[in-house]
Each structure stands twice: as C-alpha cells, then as structure tokens.
Design a protein around this motif. Structure first.
Motif, short mmCIF file in Angstrom:
data_model
loop_
_atom_site.label_atom_id
_atom_site.label_comp_id
_atom_site.label_asym_id
_atom_site.label_seq_id
_atom_site.Cartn_x
_atom_site.Cartn_y
_atom_site.Cartn_z
N GLY A 69 0.91 -1.06 0.00
CA GLY A 69 -0.16 0.11 -0.02
C GLY A 69 0.75 1.39 0.03
O GLY A 69 0.27 2.46 -0.54
N ASN A 70 2.16 1.26 0.54
CA ASN A 70 2.90 2.41 0.52
C ASN A 70 4.10 2.22 -0.44
O ASN A 70 4.82 1.36 -0.26
CB ASN A 70 3.31 2.56 1.85
N ILE A 71 4.16 2.83 -1.31
CA ILE A 71 5.33 3.03 -2.56
C ILE A 71 5.99 4.10 -2.53
O ILE A 71 5.05 5.33 -2.64
CB ILE A 71 4.81 2.31 -3.99
N ASP A 72 7.25 4.14 -2.95
CA ASP A 72 8.13 5.55 -3.15
C ASP A 72 9.02 5.23 -4.11
O ASP A 72 9.49 4.08 -4.29
CB ASP A 72 8.61 6.03 -1.81
N TYR A 73 9.32 6.25 -5.01
CA TYR A 73 10.46 6.18 -6.01
C TYR A 73 11.42 7.17 -5.72
O TYR A 73 10.80 8.52 -5.60
CB TYR A 73 9.67 6.26 -7.41
N ALA A 74 12.59 7.04 -6.14
CA ALA A 74 13.59 8.31 -6.42
C ALA A 74 12.75 8.97 -7.49
O ALA A 74 12.41 8.54 -8.60
CB ALA A 74 15.05 7.81 -6.59
N SER A 75 13.25 10.28 -7.44
CA SER A 75 12.48 10.97 -8.70
C SER A 75 13.36 10.76 -10.14
O SER A 75 12.52 10.99 -10.94
CB SER A 75 12.75 12.66 -8.27
N SER A 76 14.37 10.34 -10.02
CA SER A 76 15.14 9.94 -11.32
C SER A 76 14.62 8.87 -12.02
O SER A 76 14.66 8.52 -13.11
CB SER A 76 16.52 9.65 -11.00
N VAL A 77 13.73 8.13 -11.41
CA VAL A 77 13.06 6.97 -11.82
C VAL A 77 11.54 6.73 -11.89
O VAL A 77 10.71 6.06 -12.67
CB VAL A 77 13.70 5.51 -11.19
N LYS A 78 10.86 7.85 -11.33
CA LYS A 78 9.50 7.99 -11.31
C LYS A 78 8.92 8.22 -12.67
O LYS A 78 9.36 8.82 -13.31
CB LYS A 78 9.16 9.13 -10.38
N GLY A 79 7.87 7.36 -12.74
CA GLY A 79 7.37 7.37 -14.22
C GLY A 79 7.84 6.23 -15.01
O GLY A 79 7.25 6.11 -16.12
N ARG A 80 8.93 5.73 -14.82
CA ARG A 80 9.70 4.71 -15.43
C ARG A 80 9.75 3.34 -15.02
O ARG A 80 9.65 2.26 -15.72
CB ARG A 80 11.04 5.13 -16.09
N PHE A 81 9.96 3.39 -13.75
CA PHE A 81 10.00 2.22 -12.73
C PHE A 81 8.66 1.93 -12.22
O PHE A 81 8.10 2.92 -11.86
CB PHE A 81 11.20 2.28 -12.02
N THR A 82 8.44 0.82 -12.15
CA THR A 82 7.49 0.22 -11.10
C THR A 82 7.72 -0.99 -10.14
O THR A 82 8.21 -1.83 -10.68
CB THR A 82 6.07 -0.25 -12.04
N ILE A 83 7.48 -0.66 -9.04
CA ILE A 83 7.66 -1.64 -7.93
C ILE A 83 6.34 -2.66 -7.54
O ILE A 83 5.46 -1.95 -7.75
CB ILE A 83 8.49 -1.17 -6.62
N SER A 84 6.65 -3.76 -7.49
CA SER A 84 5.73 -4.45 -7.01
C SER A 84 5.91 -5.93 -6.25
O SER A 84 7.32 -6.20 -5.93
CB SER A 84 4.77 -4.95 -8.12
N ARG A 85 4.98 -6.60 -5.33
CA ARG A 85 5.68 -7.65 -4.96
C ARG A 85 4.29 -8.79 -5.12
O ARG A 85 3.11 -8.66 -5.16
CB ARG A 85 5.88 -7.52 -3.39
N ASP A 86 4.84 -10.00 -4.90
CA ASP A 86 3.79 -11.24 -4.74
C ASP A 86 4.25 -12.05 -3.76
O ASP A 86 5.18 -12.70 -3.75
CB ASP A 86 4.10 -12.06 -6.03
N ASN A 87 3.47 -11.80 -2.47
CA ASN A 87 3.86 -12.29 -1.02
C ASN A 87 3.70 -13.76 -1.19
O ASN A 87 4.49 -14.58 -0.44
CB ASN A 87 3.10 -11.75 -0.15
N ALA A 88 2.79 -14.44 -2.01
CA ALA A 88 2.79 -15.75 -2.38
C ALA A 88 3.95 -16.45 -2.77
O ALA A 88 4.29 -17.69 -2.65
CB ALA A 88 1.54 -16.10 -3.28
N LYS A 89 4.71 -15.71 -3.66
CA LYS A 89 5.92 -16.10 -4.10
C LYS A 89 7.09 -15.78 -3.51
O LYS A 89 8.41 -15.94 -4.02
CB LYS A 89 6.01 -15.89 -5.75
N ASN A 90 6.94 -14.79 -2.40
CA ASN A 90 8.10 -14.26 -1.73
C ASN A 90 9.04 -13.39 -2.68
O ASN A 90 10.45 -13.62 -2.58
CB ASN A 90 8.99 -15.61 -0.99
N THR A 91 8.46 -12.84 -3.42
CA THR A 91 9.24 -12.11 -4.39
C THR A 91 8.87 -10.46 -4.60
O THR A 91 7.58 -10.34 -4.45
CB THR A 91 9.12 -12.91 -5.71
N VAL A 92 9.69 -9.84 -4.75
CA VAL A 92 9.55 -8.41 -5.08
C VAL A 92 10.04 -8.02 -6.28
O VAL A 92 11.29 -8.63 -6.83
CB VAL A 92 10.11 -7.40 -4.10
N TYR A 93 9.22 -7.39 -7.42
CA TYR A 93 9.82 -6.93 -8.80
C TYR A 93 10.01 -5.50 -9.02
O TYR A 93 9.55 -4.74 -8.20
CB TYR A 93 8.66 -7.43 -9.67
N LEU A 94 11.01 -5.17 -9.62
CA LEU A 94 11.20 -3.81 -10.26
C LEU A 94 11.00 -3.77 -11.98
O LEU A 94 12.01 -4.27 -12.32
CB LEU A 94 12.41 -3.37 -9.77
#
Length: 119
Positions: free
Chosen positions: A56-81
């Motif tokens: 629910g809480n996501i933050d990005y460095a200004s240099s990557v905002k709008g280009r990078f997306t962070i997400s997670r799948d807790n069922a797979k114990n994995t975070v993506y970028l």
C-alpha cells in the motif's frame, strides 16, 4: 535469517526494458518492507524504490518516477522492479534490501544484479 537473491539484470539499449526480481528464502518475507538500491560506476549507492509489506505504501526516487514500477507477490516471496524507458544513467548494480515493519535500517541485502544500458 532472510536470504535475498536478485535476478533479471542484463545489457539493453536505451529505451529498452528489464524486470528485476528479488526472491526471498523464507515465508515470513511478506512481513518485511523491501527496497531497491543501485550503485553506478564510481558513485555512491542510491535509493531507487520501496514497497511496504502490504504493497500500500510505495515510493520512488525522482530520477526513476514514471519509468520504474515496484510490486510484490507475497505468495511467491518475491519483489519485482519493472524498468521501462531505460537510460544510460540507469547503469549500475541493483540491490534489493529488506527491513522489518517499524524499523529504520535495512538488515538483509542481496548480492546485486548488473544492469547495463547502452546508448
């Protein structure tokens, strides 16, 4: 102790895309806040993005905002970028890190994965 392994790095041309993965070794990974950092050649490590345990809480460095997306799948114990519209200045070693909810310092770190963006 949480073991983190990054993958998905590689060599791409400017404007291309990569998806990095951070896989954790234990099922309690869902209770941790996770962040991505990177270190460019000759520079200090810098913050890229973070995601809370719930997503629910996501933050990005200004240099990557709008280009990078962070997400997670807790069922797979994995975070993506997901990294789109890559630029040569995005080149560096990318690390994932984890900390417990309510703590300030990142306790667990992966070994890093190399991202190289050619012009």
């Amino acid at each position: 102790q949480v073991q983190l392994v990054e993958s998905g790095g590689g060599l791409v041309q400017a404007g291309g895309s990569l998806r990095l993965s951070c896989a954790a070794s234990e099922r309690t990974f869902s209770r941790y806040n996770v962040a991505w950092f990177r270190r460019a050649p000759g520079k200090e490590r810098e913050f890229v993005s973070t995601i809370s345990w719930s997503g629910g809480n996501i933050d990005y460095a200004s240099s990557v905002k709008g280009r990078f997306t962070i997400s997670r799948d807790n069922a797979k114990n994995t975070v993506y970028l997901q990294m789109n519209s890559l630029k040569p200045e995005d080149t560096g070693v990318y690390y994932c890190a984890a900390r417990g909810t309510g703590t300030q310092n990142y306790t667990y770190w992966g070994q890093g994965t190399q991202v190289t963006v050619s012009s």
